[in-house]
Design a protein around this motif. Structure first.
Motif, PDB file in Angstrom:
ATOM      1  N   HIS A  41       0.830  -1.198   0.000  1.00 22.14           N
ATOM      2  CA  HIS A  41       0.000   0.000   0.000  1.00 22.14           C
ATOM      3  C   HIS A  41       0.861   1.242   0.000  1.00 22.14           C
ATOM      4  N   GLU A  57      -3.799   3.664  -1.939  1.00 19.15           N
ATOM      5  CA  GLU A  57      -3.894   2.652  -2.985  1.00 19.15           C
ATOM      6  C   GLU A  57      -3.356   1.338  -2.420  1.00 19.15           C
ATOM      7  N   THR A  59      -2.716  -2.765  -3.080  1.00 18.33           N
ATOM      8  CA  THR A  59      -2.609  -3.918  -3.971  1.00 18.33           C
ATOM      9  C   THR A  59      -2.700  -5.156  -3.102  1.00 18.33           C
ATOM     10  N   THR A 107      -6.775  -4.631  -6.838  1.00 18.05           N
ATOM     11  CA  THR A 107      -6.486  -3.363  -6.184  1.00 18.05           C
ATOM     12  C   THR A 107      -7.746  -2.759  -5.574  1.00 18.05           C
TER      13      THR A 107
END
Length: 131
Positions: A41, A57, A59, A107
């Protein structure tokens, strides 16, 4: 006169944009994880027309031995935005909506646009949710 107005407006606008991006990110951790998912992240602070927002964000990689089909158990990932004293200012959560095979990635994004100046860190949590 016109030239000074334009230059003044540009200088003020540039200052607002830089002021909104003074802190480019906040630190975060995975506080708990009950699932076979692995998280990477990163955060970013973005200037918007309405002010500033923090975007996380995430993943997600499935590191288990069996596919997650979402038929029995569904992973729920939450992101809590915290202040200096550890108080949760805002928290949101999302369930995985698509099955994920072993080794696959997906994601997610979490964002915050209020109390942004008070946020000093974030915590991610992953647990099994009852459907």
């Amino acid at each position: 006169m016109y030239r000074r107005t334009v230059l003044g407006t540009l200088a003020v606008s540039f200052g607002v944009v830089l002021g909104g991006c003074a802190r480019s990110s906040v630190d975060g951790t995975v506080a708990s994880n009950e699932t076979p998912l692995v998280f990477s992240h990163e955060s970013a602070t973005q200037a918007t027309s309405a002010g500033v927002r923090i975007v996380i964000e995430v993943t997600i990689e499935h590191d288990g031995t069996e596919p997650i089909t979402l038929e029995e158990r569904v992973p729920r990932i939450t992101c809590a935005f915290l202040n200096d004293s550890g108080e949760t200012l805002y928290q949101s959560g999302r369930k995985l909506v698509d099955p994920i095979e072993v080794g696959d990635t997906t994601t997610m994004e979490f964002s915050l646009a209020v109390n942004v100046d008070d946020v000093t860190r974030y915590e991610l949590r992953s647990k099994w949710a009852d459907e």
